[in-house]
Scaffold this active site. Structure first.
Site, PDB file in Angstrom:
ATOM      1  N   GLU A  19     -13.945   4.358  -3.821  1.00 14.31           N
ATOM      2  CA  GLU A  19     -13.436   5.121  -2.851  1.00 14.31           C
ATOM      3  C   GLU A  19     -13.441   6.567  -3.690  1.00 14.31           C
ATOM      4  O   GLU A  19     -14.075   7.732  -3.046  1.00 14.31           O
ATOM      5  CB  GLU A  19     -11.929   5.164  -2.371  1.00 14.31           C
ATOM      6  CG  GLU A  19     -11.787   4.112  -1.334  1.00 14.31           C
ATOM      7  CD  GLU A  19     -11.820   2.565  -1.764  1.00 14.31           C
ATOM      8  OE1 GLU A  19     -11.972   2.551  -3.010  1.00 14.31           O
ATOM      9  OE2 GLU A  19     -11.963   1.508  -0.967  1.00 14.31           O
ATOM     10  N   HIS A  63      -2.814  -1.985   6.178  1.00  9.00           N
ATOM     11  CA  HIS A  63      -3.794  -1.650   7.530  1.00  9.00           C
ATOM     12  C   HIS A  63      -3.108  -0.868   8.420  1.00  9.00           C
ATOM     13  O   HIS A  63      -3.379  -0.597   9.603  1.00  9.00           O
ATOM     14  CB  HIS A  63      -4.394  -2.610   8.232  1.00  9.00           C
ATOM     15  CG  HIS A  63      -5.378  -3.560   7.254  1.00  9.00           C
ATOM     16  ND1 HIS A  63      -4.731  -4.551   6.484  1.00  9.00           N
ATOM     17  CD2 HIS A  63      -6.579  -3.636   6.924  1.00  9.00           C
ATOM     18  CE1 HIS A  63      -5.898  -5.195   5.791  1.00  9.00           C
ATOM     19  NE2 HIS A  63      -7.004  -4.431   6.019  1.00  9.00           N
TER      20      HIS A  63
END
Ligand SMILES: Cc1ncc(C[n+]2csc(CCOP(=O)(O)OP(=O)(O)O)c2C)c(N)n1
Ligand SMILES: [Mg+2]
Length: 745
Positions: free
Chosen positions: A475, A545
């Site tokens: 990332e 999530h």
């Protein structure tokens, strides 16, 4: 004014001249060797001058390039300023001098003058950034610059493959973002031995190797990272050994205190890159005679014997001896050169100490683009669903066009239209491509993925693999490469797959992307879009999530933060994000991607919504509810229920845009209703709404008939079991009860 030697390193003349004396010096002429020494000596004496100024409290920080001068000056001689691109670090004073920076430029930064060309008094000394030389603004973070270099080199390649993409265009950021490329330019990046421990270093090596990018990596190994010796940083104590398995590289490990050896290695490194073969890695052993910085005393952790051993390799004295031994300069000529430099520096110090300081009124200048205001009416355009249908097939097509679509559909359609309109838009991230193995698509063996939520579906097929591509699971590199590309004028629309996994990119998203323009006093910028799937209410999303956390980014000046709640807003705001000139974090709620709430027909290829404009979802006079994202449809249900049950008229405001946010609409509503709830999905304490609530309490106190209330998630993590998830996240019932209670207060 003291100036550095002019930069005509013409090799053929140099070789002929050197041959006369029987030596080639890796292609450097005798005059160039003298010029090189002048750069090295100037660099050292500038450090000495700054140290003196620091001791006199005329400057506020000092970090030196001492001991690194030979290899960094040689790098400057081996490359082309204003043609190649440079991502140096704080030890690269001699590189910058060799490229054409003046001592005045450097000293202006040390005193923090208004005319400091790197930052206008905003950054510490030795934080280089010179637009005219393509020396890109640097931060203090060790290693972040390496990913920028990767993105920059990717941009070089992209513009070579898409030469028209660089053309100027009006009506968006391109009007203000000139693109320069030559096709064979090389990107230079330097770092210390300790910095090779950063993950960003390894992410960069991986990308540069895999993509065969034209980057020269220069590791300036002085054996220490502040007080930590290299064998503690690097397994086995030698970075060259560790990286030797990366394919496509040209590797050299050299004595970086020898300028001729250094020049030879860097010339070969540059040639390898210019030929497009792949990256180069020069591992240069240097010394650090002046401690880490003026705030450090290396005698605390290095014994005299070790320091004396280093001193024997000091590049300045070695170069003096070399010039004398090879009959290039005699002692008298060296003294004369040194006196010239010293006199020049004295004059530079005198000038700089009289320089004007920056004005306090300027502190907010260049947080955002001074050229394009995304809150302006230029971004307020109308929906267009196409002209009137003439035939029945036209009508069928027309109907299909105006059929309500999901937020996912409209984001996909907006990306497609913007890619069509602007060849500088590139999309990358984890799984965003249809299929990295293109032949499977070509041979129609697979349909393609296009994102874990299918938001980028079909874009690689339509626009090609160099415009839509998968990145490694890294990332930091997604964000860092986007910065490097955006500096060069591309418009990366990068995706972070889940907000929950944004954290490895945090350094780039906090300390680099939003700061580029401010810290360079407007000379550099990285306007790009980071799309992030965010949020919970997934029944089973659990801890990793479901996260929100938008306030962490609204807390960062320089970053626009957008959070739409419905399809039409997503389309209009995403287009503004792509066309504007600022970095934008575009938060897309996963639960809203395919919700039946807020579907809309595609509003056409030019539909935009300005940032900072809230939407009144439901007008009312009894109470105001301010929210955004997935809480909007939930709050609306509660508002409608209270209207049905009690005839309460509640004004529901969807902020849509979190930075900037629409204070005017908030204030007007609270002045009318005198009661307000701020609702948000993130955890209650220190959440985004806390700031809105605080400002209301501060500025609208006189208008309030009741306390300012917040409705938000419980201060815990989000659990997997739906019973727990539902207890943690704010539900319709929570909103309903809070509204009822406040209305009755
Ligand atoms: C990400 C980050 N962590 C820590 C620091 C503090 N810091 C500044 S320089 C430095 C040591 C760097 O050592 P090295 O890479 O070997 O470069 P050198 O200073 O020796 O040239 C550290 C730990 C920082 N600036 N950035
Ligand atoms: Mg070091």
């Amino acid at each position: 004014m003291l100036t550095m030697p002019s930069r005509g390193h013409g090799k053929s003349g140099a070789v002929a001249e050197a041959n006369k004396a029987g030596k080639t010096y890796e292609g450097l002429s005798r005059q160039q060797l003298i010029d090189l020494y002048r750069v090295m000596y100037t660099s050292r004496r500038l450090d000495d001058r700054e140290i003196m100024l620091k001791r006199q409290q005329k400057i506020f920080f000092q970090i030196s390039g001492a001991g690194h001068e030979a290899v960094t000056a040689a790098a400057g001689f081996a490359m082309k300023p204003g043609y190649d691109w440079f991502f140096p670090y704080y030890r690269d004073r001699a590189l910058c001098l060799a490229l054409g920076t003046t001592p005045d430029d450097m000293l202006l930064q040390a005193v923090g003058a208004a005319d400091d060309p790197s930052s206008g008094g905003r950054q510490m000394p030795s934080h280089w950034g010179y637009k005219r030389l393509n020396v890109v603004t640097q931060s203090s973070c060790t290693g972040t610059q390496i990913l920028h270099a990767v993105g920059c080199a990717e941009a070089s390649r992209y513009f070579m493959m898409h030469p028209n993409a660089g053309q100027k265009a009006s009506g968006d950021y391109r009007q203000f973002k000139d693109v320069q490329f030559h096709g064979d330019e090389v990107t230079y990046v330097s770092l210390g031995d300790g910095t090779t421990s950063e993950g960003e270093f390894w992410e960069s090596m991986n990308a540069a190797s895999n993509l065969r990018l034209p980057i020269v990596f220069l590791v300036e190994d002085n054996g220490y990272a502040i007080s930590v010796p290299v064998e503690v940083q690097t397994a086995g104590g030698n970075i060259s050994r560790l990286v030797s398995g990366f394919p496509n590289f040209h590797f050299e490990e050299i004595d970086g205190t020898d300028p001729v050896v250094s020049y030879g290695a860097l010339s070969r490194a540059v040639a390898h890159c210019r030929a497009g073969v792949g990256p180069s890695f020069i591992h240069a052993h240097v010394i650090r005679p002046y401690s880490h910085s003026l705030s450090d005393d290396e005698k605390l952790y290095r014994p005299d014997i070790e320091r004396e051993r280093d001193a024997a390799r000091d590049p300045i004295s070695r170069m003096q001896l070399f010039l004398i031994r090879d009959g290039i300069l005699d002692e008298k000529e060296i003294n004369k050169l040194e006196k010239e430099v010293d006199d020049g520096l004295q004059a530079a110090v005198d000038r700089v100490l009289a320089a004007l300081l920056p004005q306090p009124e300027t502190i907010k200048q260049f947080l955002y683009s001074p050229d394009i205001d995304p809150t302006s009416s230029a971004f307020d355009t109308q929906v267009s669903t196409g002209g009137a249908a003439r035939t029945s097939t036209d009508q069928a097509a027309q109907e299909k066009k105006i059929a309500p679509k999901t937020m996912a559909d409209l984001i996909n359609a907006t990306l497609r239209d913007e890619m069509k309109r602007d060849e500088r838009v590139v999309i990358f991230g984890e799984d965003v491509a249809d299929c990295s193995r293109e032949e499977y698509l070509r041979r129609k063996m697979v349909k393609g993925k296009g994102g874990v939520f299918k938001l980028t579906s079909g874009l690689q097929c339509d626009f090609g693999s160099d415009r839509v591509f998968n990145s490694p699971i890294a990332e930091a590199s997604i964000a860092g490469r986007a910065v490097g590309m955006a500096v060069r004028g591309l418009k990366p629309v990068a995706e972070i797959q889940f907000f929950d996994y944004i954290w490895p990119a945090m350094m780039q998203l906090r300390n680099e992307l939003p700061v580029m323009r401010w810290r360079s006093n407007g000379d550099f910028s990285a306007p790009c879009v980071i799309r992030v799937a965010i949020g919970g209410y997934l029944t089973g999303g659990a801890i990793y999530h479901s996260q929100c956390g938008e306030s962490i980014f609204t807390h960062t000046p320089g970053m626009r933060v957008i959070f739409p709640s419905n399809a039409l807003d997503a389309a209009g705001l995403l287009r503004t994000a792509i066309r504007c000139d600022d970095p934008v974090m575009f938060l897309e709620h996963k639960r809203l991607y395919r919700e039946s709430y807020g579907r809309a027909a595609y509003p056409g290829p030019d539909y935009m919504i300005p940032f900072g404009k809230a939407k009144i979802v439901h007008p009312g006079t009894d109470l105001t509810v301010i929210t955004y994202g997935a809480v909007v449809p939930r709050a609306l249900q509660a508002v409608q229920k209270l209207d049905r049950e009690a005839g309460l008229k509640i004004e529901l405001i969807d902020l849509r845009s979190l930075n900037p946010y629409d204070w005017e609409t908030i204030a007007a509503s609270v002045q009318k209703t005198n009661r307000v709830i701020v609702a948000y999905e993130d955890t209650l304490s220190w959440g985004y709404g806390a700031e809105i609530a605080a400002r209301i309490a501060d500025e609208l106190f006189e208008n309030l008939d009741a306390p300012v209330k917040r409705v938000a998630a419980k201060d815990t993590f989000i659990a997997y079991q739906p019973v727990l998830e539902s207890a943690i996240l704010p539900q319709v019932q929570d909103l309903y009860l809070a509204m009822k209670e406040l209305a009755e207060y």
